[in-house]
Design a protein around this motif. Structure first.
Motif, PDB file in Angstrom:
ATOM      1  N   ASP A   1       0.849  -1.196   0.000  1.00  0.00           N
ATOM      2  CA  ASP A   1       0.000   0.000   0.000  1.00  0.00           C
ATOM      3  C   ASP A   1       0.883   1.243   0.000  1.00  0.00           C
TER       4      ASP A   1
ATOM      5  N   HIS B   1     -12.751   9.768  -0.627  1.00  0.00           N
ATOM      6  CA  HIS B   1     -11.993   9.555  -1.868  1.00  0.00           C
ATOM      7  C   HIS B   1     -11.885   8.064  -2.192  1.00  0.00           C
ATOM      8  N   GLU B   2     -12.690   7.244  -1.522  1.00  0.00           N
ATOM      9  CA  GLU B   2     -12.656   5.785  -1.686  1.00  0.00           C
ATOM     10  C   GLU B   2     -11.283   5.208  -1.364  1.00  0.00           C
ATOM     11  N   LEU B   3     -10.656   5.780  -0.343  1.00  0.00           N
ATOM     12  CA  LEU B   3      -9.370   5.273   0.117  1.00  0.00           C
ATOM     13  C   LEU B   3      -9.516   4.830   1.569  1.00  0.00           C
ATOM     14  N   THR B   4      -8.643   3.932   2.006  1.00  0.00           N
ATOM     15  CA  THR B   4      -8.706   3.422   3.367  1.00  0.00           C
ATOM     16  C   THR B   4      -7.390   3.691   4.070  1.00  0.00           C
TER      17      THR B   4
ATOM     18  N   SER C   1      -4.736   2.398   1.326  1.00  0.00           N
ATOM     19  CA  SER C   1      -5.020   1.442   0.260  1.00  0.00           C
ATOM     20  C   SER C   1      -6.192   1.966  -0.551  1.00  0.00           C
ATOM     21  N   GLY C   2      -6.200   1.597  -1.811  1.00  0.00           N
ATOM     22  CA  GLY C   2      -7.241   2.070  -2.719  1.00  0.00           C
ATOM     23  C   GLY C   2      -6.597   2.574  -3.992  1.00  0.00           C
ATOM     24  N   GLU C   3      -7.425   3.046  -4.915  1.00  0.00           N
ATOM     25  CA  GLU C   3      -6.911   3.521  -6.194  1.00  0.00           C
ATOM     26  C   GLU C   3      -6.390   4.940  -6.036  1.00  0.00           C
TER      27      GLU C   3
ATOM     28  N   GLN D   1     -12.104   8.175   3.163  1.00  0.00           N
ATOM     29  CA  GLN D   1     -13.225   7.364   2.674  1.00  0.00           C
ATOM     30  C   GLN D   1     -14.003   8.111   1.590  1.00  0.00           C
TER      31      GLN D   1
END
Length: 186
Positions: free
Chosen positions: A48, A85-88, A99-101, A83
């Motif tokens: 990550d 931004h769709e990230l963790t 983690s995430g795109e 979250q």
């Protein structure tokens, strides 16, 4: 294309979980194995994206916050912001990771910025701001280190134990010397 492009073609670099003294874990790619003093030391890079937390203030340099307790309200706020931004946010061993795109930083962006504020500020060039947020009237930012982030671990059976403190200070210069020697042989 994604991550495999930067790896050695096949994209099947082994991964290994590193544990620190508190039992936290960090999933890493195994880059190199270096035998020293009868142990195998592994040079690893996190799978990550590592991030660093800074306290921001208008009139001072951003201050790096290290060793935060996992229950810190700052980290809880950072989680919520990521979250969106769709990230963790992962409270891993060694470092916080995300983690995430993530969008890859574009090296061309940096060149232009560096020319504009042609200053001697090294820190600004080695981190990229991911998100900033407010907690109790103070501003904080999560930054991505742009320099490669390496983790040193000692292999024991099938486990990788994070090398910290005195042991790290003892083996790090020798590991660097070994890597330089390997690179000069390539």
């Amino acid at each position: 294309m994604g991550e495999s492009s930067s790896l050695s073609g096949s994209g099947d670099v082994p991964t290994i979980v590193v544990r620190d003294g508190k039992g936290k874990e960090l999933l890493c790619f195994l880059e190199q194995l270096i035998p020293l003093d009868g142990h195998d030391y592994a040079l690893l890079t996190p799978v990550d994206t590592p991030v660093c937390l800074f306290r921001l203030s208008d009139d001072e340099e951003p201050e790096l916050l290290e060793g935060l307790d996992a229950s810190e309200p700052i980290l809880s706020t950072a989680e919520v912001v990521l979250q969106e931004h769709e990230l963790t946010l992962v409270r891993s061993a060694v470092t916080l990771t995300v983690s995430g795109e993530l969008e890859e930083p574009d090296p061309e962006d940096f060149d232009e910025e560096d020319e504009e504020n042609d200053s001697d500020d090294d820190d600004a060039e080695t981190y990229e701001l991911l998100v900033s947020f407010m907690v109790a009237d103070e501003e904080y930012g999560l930054y991505i280190p742009l320099d490669p982030f390496f983790v040193v671990a000692r292999m024991e059976n099938d486990h990788a134990l994070l090398v910290e403190g005195e042991e790290f200070e003892r083996v790090q210069p020798r590991i660097e010397a070994e890597l330089e020697e390997r690179e000069s042989q390539d």
